[in-house]
Write an enzyme that holds these catalytic residues in place. Structure first.
Site, PDB file in Angstrom:
ATOM      1  NE  ARG A 107      -4.967  -5.167   3.854  1.00  0.00           N
ATOM      2  CZ  ARG A 107      -4.830  -3.938   3.336  1.00  0.00           C
ATOM      3  NH1 ARG A 107      -3.633  -3.513   2.987  1.00  0.00           N
ATOM      4  NH2 ARG A 107      -5.884  -3.169   3.152  1.00  0.00           N
TER       5      ARG A 107
ATOM      6  NE  ARG B 173       5.112  -3.251   5.332  1.00  0.00           N
ATOM      7  CZ  ARG B 173       4.514  -2.783   4.238  1.00  0.00           C
ATOM      8  NH1 ARG B 173       3.503  -3.430   3.710  1.00  0.00           N
ATOM      9  NH2 ARG B 173       4.937  -1.682   3.674  1.00  0.00           N
TER      10      ARG B 173
ATOM     11  CD  GLU C 193      -0.215   3.012   0.599  1.00  0.00           C
ATOM     12  OE1 GLU C 193       0.805   2.473   0.132  1.00  0.00           O
ATOM     13  OE2 GLU C 193      -1.345   2.517   0.545  1.00  0.00           O
TER      14      GLU C 193
ATOM     15  CB  SER D 148      -4.343   3.493  -1.455  1.00  0.00           C
ATOM     16  OG  SER D 148      -3.830   3.224  -2.717  1.00  0.00           O
TER      17      SER D 148
ATOM     18  NE  ARG E  74       0.924   2.056   7.124  1.00  0.00           N
ATOM     19  CZ  ARG E  74       1.355   1.609   5.944  1.00  0.00           C
ATOM     20  NH1 ARG E  74       1.267   2.394   4.877  1.00  0.00           N
ATOM     21  NH2 ARG E  74       1.846   0.398   5.831  1.00  0.00           N
TER      22      ARG E  74
END
Length: 423
Positions: free
Chosen positions: A262, A277, A349, A352, A390
RNA sequence: GGAGAAGUGGCUGAGCGGUUGAAAGCGGCGGUCUUGAAAACCGUUGAGAGAUAACUCUCUCCCAGGGUUCGAAUCCCUGCUUCUCCGCCA
């Protein structure tokens, strides 16, 4: 993509529902385009019909050795008009198609209304948040020991927002991947699948990352418009692009481990510290294709499948229903799983899980057929189970002791060759 | 990287530039026959879009995108994919 028929018949009502997620549809503009399209399409088809008939006549006349000069002249005149009409139609159809691709999915009726992520609704909280008799360290501090987690090294090799893992942390990441894949294949009967990590534009269009989120992708230089995979959702969901599959085979359940890339454009200054991130991270992704009537039931089940990983790892977490404003572009409904991070003193988070209904299937033309019925659009679902980076962070932070050792949850021991504590 | 060949409906596979949306076979579905099944026989069987209250009618699609032509599955160009051979390579 929304159903064009629905949009035509109910544009005002749909615009209201889209507004709940912060998207404003220009109904007037849309209706003008639609009206124009309709007229041009009728005209074009009529001219095409005339052209076909006239060509047939010419063929027949020629077969009888008749003179076709005047017929040819008529055909040429007709063709000139047809050509301009066809061009106009193509232009307007392209405009409409572009517009359709920009419209997000409709929130499902049970999705809580909201104007920001603050209005997301916690559905359940599972596990107990650990209490420490010392000040817990964050994963960056914990990982700096022996350079097991090294951000400076990564930036030397590449740049910011990358990480190098070494020794037992590198192994722990690999162990987590194996652990997750084993549970989903053995206990939840997902088919393991391995896909390319580079995809072309159509795949990204199919799942909805394009055309709106071009800047979030890593585009490759070179003769082909290729992109690095932002999530295995893209490659796995596109497995059924332009396919019609037998309803008897449904639901189809895939699990895929892949790295994800990303660009994180627009997130400068956010989560700059640590592994939260990154431009590159590992993820185990669940993807399901199913009948429309069972997608919501399966969405709950898929969320459970992701939750079980957290439970087995003894990580405290909560399940959050995203409100209309926080919903992703393609999703009709989403549950986020959020894991407790002691260093941040909050839930973050880690997964998802979304139901896309027919939104992606319509873009991809992914369909099923029941018996001899007409093909219908599938429903697609997916969820991270889990984001591996994560998960690694959560394990380090939740299971640390005063000496900075990590006490691994028992579910991982066999995957770590018997190692129970990372020192 | 170099040289060749090919891409047609769920599958196999025909298809002189002019009633070809596409022969034939297999498969699927329906029927006849049978106590039932098989076999045999008969019929049927692509997708998308538009018009219509409806019966129906029309348009588009033979890998994709362009082009030639009154007319293209059929001719030309480009791309993609697959296969064969050579080279290189984990």
């Amino acid at each position: 993509m929304l159903d064009p028929k629905l949009l035509r018949e109910n544009s005002k009502h749909l615009a209201e529902r889209l507004a709940t997620r912060g998207f404003s549809l220009d109904v007037a503009h849309f209706e003008i385009l639609e009206k124009e399209r309709r007229q041009l399409q009728i005209k074009t088809q009529d001219l095409q019909n005339k052209r076909n008939l006239s060509s047939k006549t010419i063929g027949e006349a020629k077969a009888k050795n008749q003179d076709v000069k005047t017929l040819l002249e008529e055909a040429n005149t007709l063709n000139e008009e047809l050509k301009t009409t066809e061009e106009q139609l193509t232009t307007i159809q392209n405009q409409l198609h572009e517009l359709y691709l920009q419209i997000p999915n409709l929130p499902q009726t049970t999705v809580p209304l909201g104007t920001s992520e603050k209005e997301n609704v916690t559905i359940r909280t599972v596990g107990t948040v650990p209490s420490f008799s010392f000040t817990p360290q964050d994963h960056v501090a914990l990982g700096s020991k022996n350079n097991a987690m090294n951000f400076d090294l990564a930036s030397k090799i590449t740049g910011a927002r990358f990480v190098v893992l070494q020794g037992q942390l590198a192994r722990l990441q690999r162990a987590l991947i194996q652990f997750m894949l084993d549970i989903h294949t053995k206990e939840h009967s997902y088919q393991e699948i391995y896909t390319p990590y580079i995809v072309h534009r159509d795949s990204l269009l199919g799942t909805g990352q394009l055309p709106k989120f071009e800047e979030d992708q890593f585009a490759l230089k070179g003769e082909h418009p290729y992109y690095l995979l932002p999530t295995a959702e893209v490659s796995v969901t596109n497995v059924l692009r332009n396919e019609i599959i037998d309803a008897k085979k449904l639901p189809l359940k895939y699990v895929c481990h892949s790295p994800c890339f990303r660009s994180e454009a627009g997130s400068y200054g956010k989560d700059t510290r640590g592994m939260i991130r990154q431009h590159q991270f590992e993820k185990v992704e669940l993807v399901q294709f199913c009948l429309p009537e069972s997608s919501y039931e399966l969405h709950e089940a898929l969320t459970q499948h992701a939750e079980i990983i957290l439970q087995r790892l003894a990580l405290p977490y909560r399940v959050v229903a995203l409100c209309t404003a926080d919903l992703g572009f393609s999703a009709a409904k989403t549950y986020d799983l959020e894991v407790w991070l002691p260093s941040q003193n909050c839930y973050r988070e880690i997964s998802s899980c979304s139901n896309f209904e027919a939104f992606q299937a319509r873009r991809m033309q992914a369909r099923f057929r029941q018996g001899t019925n007409k093909p219908e659009l599938l429903h697609t679902l997916n969820g991270s189970a889990l984001a591996v980076g994560r998960t690694l962070v959560a394990i380090m932070e939740n299971f640390q002791d005063a000496d900075g050792h990590i006490h691994l949850p028992s579910a991982l021991w066999s995957y770590m060759g018997g190692i129970k504590i990372i020192t």
